[in-house]
Design a protein around this motif. Structure first.
Motif, PDB file in Angstrom:
ATOM      1  N   TYR B  70       0.839  -1.193   0.000  1.00  0.00           N
ATOM      2  CA  TYR B  70       0.000   0.000   0.000  1.00  0.00           C
ATOM      3  C   TYR B  70       0.873   1.240   0.000  1.00  0.00           C
ATOM      4  N   ASN B  72       0.081   5.884  -0.191  1.00  0.00           N
ATOM      5  CA  ASN B  72      -0.982   6.890  -0.196  1.00  0.00           C
ATOM      6  C   ASN B  72      -1.954   6.583  -1.346  1.00  0.00           C
ATOM      7  N   ASN B  73      -3.262   6.781  -1.129  1.00  0.00           N
ATOM      8  CA  ASN B  73      -4.231   6.463  -2.178  1.00  0.00           C
ATOM      9  C   ASN B  73      -3.991   7.239  -3.479  1.00  0.00           C
ATOM     10  N   CYS B 104      -6.124   4.340 -11.985  1.00  0.00           N
ATOM     11  CA  CYS B 104      -6.274   3.117 -12.778  1.00  0.00           C
ATOM     12  C   CYS B 104      -6.670   3.521 -14.196  1.00  0.00           C
ATOM     13  N   ILE B 275      -9.612  10.461  -1.815  1.00  0.00           N
ATOM     14  CA  ILE B 275     -10.639   9.652  -1.153  1.00  0.00           C
ATOM     15  C   ILE B 275     -11.466   8.884  -2.184  1.00  0.00           C
ATOM     16  N   ALA B 276     -11.750   9.536  -3.306  1.00  0.00           N
ATOM     17  CA  ALA B 276     -12.544   8.871  -4.348  1.00  0.00           C
ATOM     18  C   ALA B 276     -11.812   7.642  -4.871  1.00  0.00           C
ATOM     19  N   ARG B 278      -9.997   5.756  -3.186  1.00  0.00           N
ATOM     20  CA  ARG B 278     -10.171   4.730  -2.161  1.00  0.00           C
ATOM     21  C   ARG B 278     -11.588   4.159  -2.192  1.00  0.00           C
ATOM     22  N   ILE B 279     -12.581   5.034  -2.094  1.00  0.00           N
ATOM     23  CA  ILE B 279     -13.933   4.514  -1.848  1.00  0.00           C
ATOM     24  C   ILE B 279     -14.611   3.964  -3.098  1.00  0.00           C
ATOM     25  N   LEU B 280     -14.165   4.377  -4.281  1.00  0.00           N
ATOM     26  CA  LEU B 280     -14.743   3.750  -5.476  1.00  0.00           C
ATOM     27  C   LEU B 280     -14.190   2.344  -5.670  1.00  0.00           C
ATOM     28  N   GLY B 281     -13.189   1.971  -4.864  1.00  0.00           N
ATOM     29  CA  GLY B 281     -12.688   0.604  -4.912  1.00  0.00           C
ATOM     30  C   GLY B 281     -11.391   0.441  -5.692  1.00  0.00           C
ATOM     31  N   PHE B 282     -10.906   1.554  -6.290  1.00  0.00           N
ATOM     32  CA  PHE B 282      -9.597   1.469  -6.942  1.00  0.00           C
ATOM     33  C   PHE B 282      -8.511   1.289  -5.866  1.00  0.00           C
ATOM     34  N   VAL B 283      -8.688   2.006  -4.742  1.00  0.00           N
ATOM     35  CA  VAL B 283      -7.745   2.078  -3.614  1.00  0.00           C
ATOM     36  C   VAL B 283      -6.484   2.822  -4.054  1.00  0.00           C
ATOM     37  N   ASN B 284      -5.780   2.289  -5.041  1.00  0.00           N
ATOM     38  CA  ASN B 284      -4.644   3.017  -5.622  1.00  0.00           C
ATOM     39  C   ASN B 284      -4.381   2.449  -7.010  1.00  0.00           C
ATOM     40  N   ALA B 285      -3.659   3.207  -7.827  1.00  0.00           N
ATOM     41  CA  ALA B 285      -3.235   2.677  -9.127  1.00  0.00           C
ATOM     42  C   ALA B 285      -2.269   1.528  -8.856  1.00  0.00           C
ATOM     43  N   PRO B 286      -2.302   0.480  -9.691  1.00  0.00           N
ATOM     44  CA  PRO B 286      -1.458  -0.700  -9.460  1.00  0.00           C
ATOM     45  C   PRO B 286      -0.003  -0.295  -9.170  1.00  0.00           C
TER      46      PRO B 286
END
Lengths: 395, 395
Positions: B70, B72-73, B104, B275-276, B278-286
């Motif tokens: 992990y 930072n988002n 992503c 935050i978006a 994170r909460i849209l489910g991407f969490v972070n770019a690979p």
């Protein structure tokens, strides 16, 4: 100019993340060896050494346009086929590639399921304590989160409480086993009774209720514990899985959804998951890591590292007088806070450079979460700080 | 039991994808060498050879928990810093890592921007012809898509049409340059005038309007053409970028959003993008590919392969009598259909095993799109089929 939904999130940003930032600040002041950050579930166990050679093998043997290119939005068929066979062997099932949708981690998986199911104001039930992000995922699709209160005697869902929480508007139920934050694995008996109750309620209301089992910790279990497979206990069931914890690959965003073949409206559901992957902007799970996963199915990380941490910390806390359910998996402990105000308790813990997460963040006040996916030395060095904290509370 | 939104999408699933499936079917019948699939933008040019050695270098020199863990988002700070410096040099800007949010792909980027901005019924303006997914992205957040009609003389946005389309409910405008499907690069003069118009309209309505420039084809340009940087022409501007096309990595879902420092409410916006994610489910770019990108900033794919395809196909079609604006970039052509009914035209093309996409899919009937990111041989072998198609229509 931010949207209303995001505006309210901005002010109440994730406590866990905030603590992560605070930990970094404390480390700058006191030195990182003197700060004990138990706040975040970022695995400290390294990914299996084999991942590196598997990546090399793929890059050297497969066409780059295949490895890095577009594929069906549900993922490579051969990868999905391999996963279905792995699960068939593990759980004695009859899945095919069609049951598997590759996703950007479990977070991506939950979002495509909820996108598929929810109309505005549909109700989604979770059991406290629950992973806080569920609230945001449900809110993404204007669903209504219904929180069933905690049964602190077992930390398993209480089916009597559930029974009265189900309404004709109930569209989905999310369970999380092994559970974050309690570490409890839901038993076969519980899942069996849960399935029966949902069958009765579907009949009573003439509705379809979908059960989503979020299982990123499925492989992080101790003493030969196993996680029963939800597909056997309820027809309308999904599994959300991720390799973030089981292969220590949380940054790579790779996981999958399993859709039960016996599910009502199976074909429409899997088509919809496919489209949801596309239109929510995931498009597909990252391609190289789909291919890596297919070659890593039998590989596991070294759980003994977590178990060693667990033994040291759990025993120490219990000896100090903390009350804590004994987890069967995950890398979390969820002890009772010595005072009802878990937020004050976690503030006090900071005085000893201990970063803990209040149970309130999981809808379960009066408790706190410890993520022990840190080095053994961090655990060892933190023990005197826990001693001082216990002393402060006269345990 | 599917949600209403998904239900309507199920019945009208993306024409492009449907054609992709149809192409596979035709290939099974006639052999893949006899089917000319110009329907999908999956780059045929291989990723640069260097990508492989860069991945190896990272796996051999960086800690696995950093590479796959992990962060930072918004992404790794060092990666964002490298990208900001690259853009500063390219466009003479003053960006820092804070302006960059790793995403992503561009699809993920557009979704986190729209999540950040849109309240239900907010209006988002696009210019026909437009990439069909914009409609779904806007619909994800219950925004209202407003389509400004095509100016087929230039295929640039017509600012007079735009002027009358902007209302107090206008929250965002999406442009796409170089454009999919036309291949047109929006000129400096156009962007300058667009910026002025938006400034006037913001003043008139006391509103903030955000301009989103979707630029996945920024590096796929011919004859030394350049794509002007939108940040210079309008304060409230974002760039959505992706390495899908420029490094032929569409499966890896790696891109970024640039947020203009002069943007109204800059700090809230970048927190909200974080935050978006994170909460849209991407969490972070690979994570691995974030690190790959940081080491690939100066690397380019071999555009000459596309240019060679372009020259052969464009000249042949024009000689046959097709009317087509000459693109400056992308790997698309957008000729005029010989009949108004572009859907019938594309159906007729299938008789000669030519898979083309109707302009209607881009909100611009009477045209069709050809994706020429295929092998040179495919282009060469397809020419007799285009001859027959032209003959059928007596061109």
């Amino acid at each position: 100019m931010i949207s209303n939904k995001m505006n309210s999130l901005l002010s109440s940003n994730s406590t866990i993340r905030a603590m992560f930032e605070e930990g970094k600040k404390l480390s700058r002041i006191y030195g990182s060896e003197n700060v004990f950050d138990f706040s975040i579930g970022n695995p400290n166990v390294e990914p299996p050494e084999a991942i590196k050679s598997i990546i090399n093998e793929i890059l050297n043997s497969e066409s780059p346009n295949l490895v890095h290119g577009y594929m069906n939005n549900s993922g490579y068929e051969d990868v999905r086929d391999d996963i279905s066979k792995f699960l068939n062997k593990k759980y004695d099932l009859n899945l095919t590639f069609e049951n598997i949708t590759m996703t950007c981690g479990a977070a991506g998986g939950l979002n495509i399921i909820l996108k598929t199911l929810l109309n505005p104001n549909d109700e989604v039930i979770v059991f406290a304590p629950y992973f806080g992000e569920y609230k945001n995922y449900v809110n993404n699709f204007d669903g209504k989160l219904i929180i069933v209160p905690t049964d602190t005697s077992t930390f398993e869902p209480n089916l009597e409480y559930l029974k009265s929480a189900i309404t004709p508007k109930t569209k989905a139920i999310i369970i999380n086993t092994p559970n974050n934050p309690t570490g409890v694995i839901y038993s076969e008996t519980l899942l069996e009774n849960l399935g029966k109750l949902l069958d009765e309620k579907q009949e009573e209301f003439g509705s379809n209720i979908y059960l989503i089992s979020d299982e990123p910790y499925r492989e992080i279990v101790y003493d030969a514990a196993t996680v029963p497979c939800i597909l056997k206990y309820f027809k309308n069931s999904f599994i959300g899985y991720s390799y973030s914890k089981s292969l220590s690959l949380p940054g790579e965003r790779i996981g999958y959804v399993v859709t039960n073949s016996s599910m009502y409206d199976f074909n429409s559901i899997i088509s919809s998951l496919n489209i949801a992957n596309r239109i929510l902007g995931f498009v597909n799970a990252p391609s190289l890591f789909q291919r890596v996963i297919a070659k890593s199915l039998e590989i596991e990380i070294d759980i003994s590292i977590y178990k060693k941490n667990f033994d040291l910390l759990y025993n120490h806390l219990v000896n100090l007088g903390f009350s804590c359910i004994k987890p069967s998996g995950t890398f979390y402990l969820f002890p009772k806070s010595p005072i009802d105000d878990d937020i004050k308790f976690c503030e006090d813990a900071k005085k000893f450079n201990l970063l803990l997460v209040p149970g309130s963040s999981f809808g379960c006040p009066g408790h706190f979460r410890i993520s022990y996916c840190v080095s053994y030395d961090t655990i060892k060095n933190s023990l005197p700080a826990f001693d001082k904290l216990a002393k402060l509370y006269k345990l």
